[in-house]
Design a protein around this motif. Structure first.
Motif, short mmCIF file in Angstrom:
data_model
loop_
_atom_site.label_atom_id
_atom_site.label_comp_id
_atom_site.label_asym_id
_atom_site.label_seq_id
_atom_site.Cartn_x
_atom_site.Cartn_y
_atom_site.Cartn_z
N GLY A 37 1.32 3.02 -3.63
CA GLY A 37 0.39 4.14 -3.55
C GLY A 37 -1.05 3.75 -3.77
N ILE A 38 -1.46 2.61 -3.20
CA ILE A 38 -2.84 2.16 -3.34
C ILE A 38 -3.42 1.91 -1.95
CG2 ILE A 38 -2.49 1.16 -5.63
CD1 ILE A 38 -2.14 -1.56 -4.35
N GLU A 39 -4.75 1.81 -1.87
CA GLU A 39 -5.41 1.58 -0.59
C GLU A 39 -5.12 0.15 -0.09
OE1 GLU A 39 -7.12 3.68 1.30
OE2 GLU A 39 -6.64 5.28 -0.13
N PRO A 40 -5.06 -0.03 1.23
CA PRO A 40 -4.80 -1.37 1.76
C PRO A 40 -5.78 -2.43 1.28
CG PRO A 40 -4.55 0.27 3.50
CD PRO A 40 -5.10 0.99 2.30
N ASP A 41 -7.07 -2.08 1.16
CA ASP A 41 -8.06 -3.05 0.69
C ASP A 41 -7.78 -3.45 -0.75
OD1 ASP A 41 -10.55 -4.56 1.20
OD2 ASP A 41 -11.37 -3.24 -0.36
N THR A 42 -7.38 -2.47 -1.57
CA THR A 42 -7.03 -2.76 -2.96
C THR A 42 -5.78 -3.64 -3.02
OG1 THR A 42 -7.98 -0.65 -3.67
CG2 THR A 42 -6.46 -1.74 -5.19
N ALA A 43 -4.81 -3.33 -2.18
CA ALA A 43 -3.58 -4.13 -2.14
C ALA A 43 -3.90 -5.57 -1.73
CB ALA A 43 -2.59 -3.53 -1.15
N ARG A 44 -4.80 -5.74 -0.76
CA ARG A 44 -5.18 -7.08 -0.31
C ARG A 44 -5.85 -7.86 -1.44
NH1 ARG A 44 -7.33 -5.46 3.70
NH2 ARG A 44 -5.73 -5.87 5.26
N SER A 58 0.83 -1.21 0.00
CA SER A 58 0.00 0.00 0.00
C SER A 58 0.86 1.25 0.00
CB SER A 58 -0.94 -0.01 1.21
OG SER A 58 -1.69 1.18 1.28
N GLN A 110 1.81 -0.16 -11.43
CA GLN A 110 1.39 -0.61 -10.10
C GLN A 110 1.27 -2.13 -10.05
OE1 GLN A 110 -2.13 1.85 -9.77
NE2 GLN A 110 -1.15 3.15 -8.21
#
Length: 201
Positions: free
Chosen positions: A88-95, A84, A166
Motif C-alpha cells: 500500500g505504498i507509492e511505486p516511487d517509495t517502493a523503488r 506497491s 510495511q
C-alpha cells in the motif's frame, strides 16, 4: 430455279462430313489443350512466385530476429508494482525502499555471497548502486547520524514514510522475489552474515 446452298466455312461439326468433322474436332481439341497448357503454365509461375516470396519473407524474418537485441528483463519493475500493491505504498517509495535494502546488503553483507546473489537478480546491482550514491550525496551527514546496520536501515525506511509492518512486508516480498531469481540457498547464504536480518525473511 433453285440456288445451290453453299456450306459455310465454319459449319458445325455435326453438319460436316465425317473426315472434316474429325479434323474440326482435332483443331478444337488442340486449341483447348493449348489454352489449358498456357493456363497451367501461368498458374505454375504464379505459385512459384508465391512460394519464393514466402521463403524470402521467412528468411528476412529470421535475419531480423538474429539482429534484434534480447528482450529486456523487467523483473525489477514487476517487483516494484507487486510491493506497491501489497504494502500500500507509492511505486516511487517502493523503488527507494528496495534500493535502500539492496544498498544495505551490498555494504554490510558478505561480499562473495552478495555478488553471487546479485549476479542472478536482474537489476539488483544497479538499484543498490543508485541508492548507495544517493546516500553518499547531500544526505550523507544525516545518514551518518542515523547509524549503520539494521538500525540505520530502519531509520532510512522510516524516513520514506514506512511503518514497521510495511518495512517487514517490503523485505519479505523483496527476498521472496530474490529466491525466485537466485534460489533460496543463495538468499540464506547472503543473509546469514547479517545479524537480525531474518526478521525480513
Amino acid at each position: 430455279m433453285r440456288r445451290a446452298r453453299t456450306r459455310p466455312d465454319y459449319a458445325p461439326a455435326a453438319l460436316l462430313p465425317i473426315p472434316a468433322a474429325r479434323r474440326f474436332d482435332d483443331k478444337i481439341g488442340r486449341l483447348f489443350r493449348l489454352r489449358a497448357e498456357r493456363l497451367i503454365f501461368s498458374s505454375g509461375r504464379g505459385l512459384a512466385r508465391c512460394m519464393l516470396g514466402s521463403a524470402a519473407h521467412v528468411l528476412l524474418n529470421r535475419a531480423a530476429a538474429h539482429r534484434r537485441p534480447p528482450p529486456k528483463d523487467d523483473g525489477m519493475e514487476d517487483l516494484i508494482a507487486r510491493i506497491s500493491a501489497t504494502a500500500g505504498i507509492e511505486p516511487d517509495t517502493a523503488r527507494k525502499a528496495v534500493g535502500a535494502i539492496l544498498a544495505f546488503l551490498r555494504k554490510d553483507g558478505p561480499q562473495d555471497q552478495i555478488d553471487d546473489l546479485f549476479s542472478r537478480f536482474p537489476g539488483a546491482a544497479e538499484a543498490a548502486a543508485a541508492a548507495g550514491a544517493e546516500q553518499r550525496g547531500m544526505l550523507s551527514g544525516l545518514m551518518g547520524m542515523m547509524g549503520g546496520g539494521l538500525m540505520g536501515l530502519a531509520a532510512r525506511l522510516s524516513g520514506l514514510g514506512l511503518s514497521m509492518a510495511q518495512m517487514q512486508e517490503v523485505g519479505r516480498l523483496l527476498f521472496a522475489y530474490a529466491e525466485e531469481k537466485a534460489g533460496a540457498e543463495r538468499v540464506r547464504a547472503a543473509a546469514a552474515g547479517i545479524p537480525g536480518l531474518s526478521q525480513f525473511l
